[in-house]
Design a protein around this motif. Structure first.
Motif, PDB file in Angstrom:
ATOM      1  N   LEU A 108       0.734  -1.160  -0.192  1.00 47.62           N
ATOM      2  CA  LEU A 108       0.016  -0.098  -0.081  1.00 47.62           C
ATOM      3  C   LEU A 108       0.808   1.244  -0.048  1.00 47.62           C
ATOM      4  CD1 LEU A 108      -2.586  -0.953   2.434  1.00 47.62           C
ATOM      5  CD2 LEU A 108      -3.003  -0.970   0.012  1.00 47.62           C
ATOM      6  N   ARG A 119      -6.370   1.718   0.561  1.00 43.08           N
ATOM      7  CA  ARG A 119      -5.886   2.066   2.211  1.00 43.08           C
ATOM      8  C   ARG A 119      -7.327   1.946   2.730  1.00 43.08           C
ATOM      9  NH1 ARG A 119      -1.123   6.653   1.577  1.00 43.08           N
ATOM     10  NH2 ARG A 119       0.381   5.125   0.755  1.00 43.08           N
ATOM     11  N   THR A 188      -2.101  -0.204   8.100  1.00 47.51           N
ATOM     12  CA  THR A 188      -2.395   1.235   8.439  1.00 47.51           C
ATOM     13  C   THR A 188      -1.758   1.746   9.441  1.00 47.51           C
ATOM     14  OG1 THR A 188      -4.550   0.994   7.686  1.00 47.51           O
ATOM     15  CG2 THR A 188      -3.926   3.067   8.459  1.00 47.51           C
TER      16      THR A 188
END
Length: 308
Positions: A108, A119, A188
């Motif tokens: 990502l 994302r 993330t």
């Protein structure tokens, strides 16, 4: 020299003095300390006390039974199995989420069309409540022929799989959904930490002829070690106290195969009015959590020192 001057020279100043910044730190930490004592320390001490009694949660008259409740825990297979599955879930999800989230974060972080949408989608997997996710996947993993996955398998003439009606398949389902929920969120987290890695390191490695694999193991991974330590700690501590997901997905079944320790504590302490046994189970679980988290931190510290 006068007597007063001589006395002034012999006055010894105190070796310690409360600094203004220390006083400010104390007052900032005071509310946290009060909350910890009221919401954690006092209930823990109460659980230790009630674990030595036959208190049922309602009758104010009870007696001290010593270690009888602890003996009950280590002689009942149901309670030991709930503790074992909780440890299995916490350890396996910690390993699998870390292994999957790291390469996902690297992917990502690359430039490609629709990166922002990707994302957001992966992050969204961990946003809904675990109870809602469990109810959704309960329909997907339904062991009936009408289950969503079994309907897809039927298109390829594959017989239906007893997802949540078989002990091992049910444990697989709970672990799978736990990994599915946590991978995107922790990816993330890694992605945010990767933004702080200097781009000069990658540019210099390209000049030296390093490929993507070498960049990951010699630049990205060492730089992400502090983040890995935080991530694994969050996963471990969060999944040790898991309750919502297994309860809504499998209700602890079949045959208590996916019952967690938190569900067992509530069932014994409240559902069956065995407050003493439930308290003893909570104390044992607290000790196990402390040992497991301590080992995890020691391993993480050793890995961190290795990459320094």
């Amino acid at each position: 020299m006068s007597a007063s001057a001589s006395h002034a020279q012999t006055v010894v100043k105190p070796r310690w003095r409360i600094k203004p910044e220390d006083r400010a730190t104390f007052f900032f930490l005071l509310p946290i300390m009060v909350v910890f004592v009221v919401l954690t320390l006092v209930p823990l001490l109460s659980s230790i006390y009630y674990s030595l009694t036959d208190y049922n949660g309602f009758n104010p008259e009870y007696s001290i039974v010593g270690l009888k409740n602890y003996a009950t825990i280590f002689t009942e297979a149901e309670l030991l199995h709930s503790l074992g599955f909780t440890l299995l879930f916490a350890i396996s999800t910690t390993i699998l989420i870390t292994v999957l989230a790291l390469p996902l974060a690297v992917t990502l972080n690359k430039a490609f069309y629709g990166r922002s949408v990707a994302r957001s989608l992966f992050f969204f997997l961990g946003v809904p409540a675990q109870a809602i996710i469990g109810l959704i996947w309960r329909q997907i993993f339904s062991p009936m022929k009408s289950g969503i996955i079994n309907q897809v398998l039927d298109l390829f003439t594959i017989p239906p799989i007893p997802w949540t009606s078989d002990d091992h398949w049910a444990q697989f389902c709970v672990i799978f959904v736990g990994v599915w929920m946590g991978t995107g969120w922790h990816a993330t987290l890694y992605l945010a930490y990767m933004q702080a890695i200097p781009a000069d390191l990658y540019e210099q490695s390209l000049i030296d002829g390093a490929n993507s694999r070498q960049q990951f193991f010699h630049i990205t991974l060492p730089q992400l070690v502090p983040c890995v330590v935080v991530s694994t700690f969050l996963i471990m501590t969060g999944n040790l106290k898991i309750y919502d997901l297994p309860y809504t997905l499998t209700a602890g079944g079949p045959r208590n195969a996916t019952m967690t320790i938190t569900q067992a504590i509530l069932l014994r302490g409240t559902g069956q009015s065995q407050y003493g046994v439930g308290s003893a189970l909570a104390v044992v679980f607290t000790i196990v959590c402390l040992l497991l988290v301590t080992v995890q931190q020691l391993v993480a510290g050793a890995v961190q020192r290795r990459f320094e």
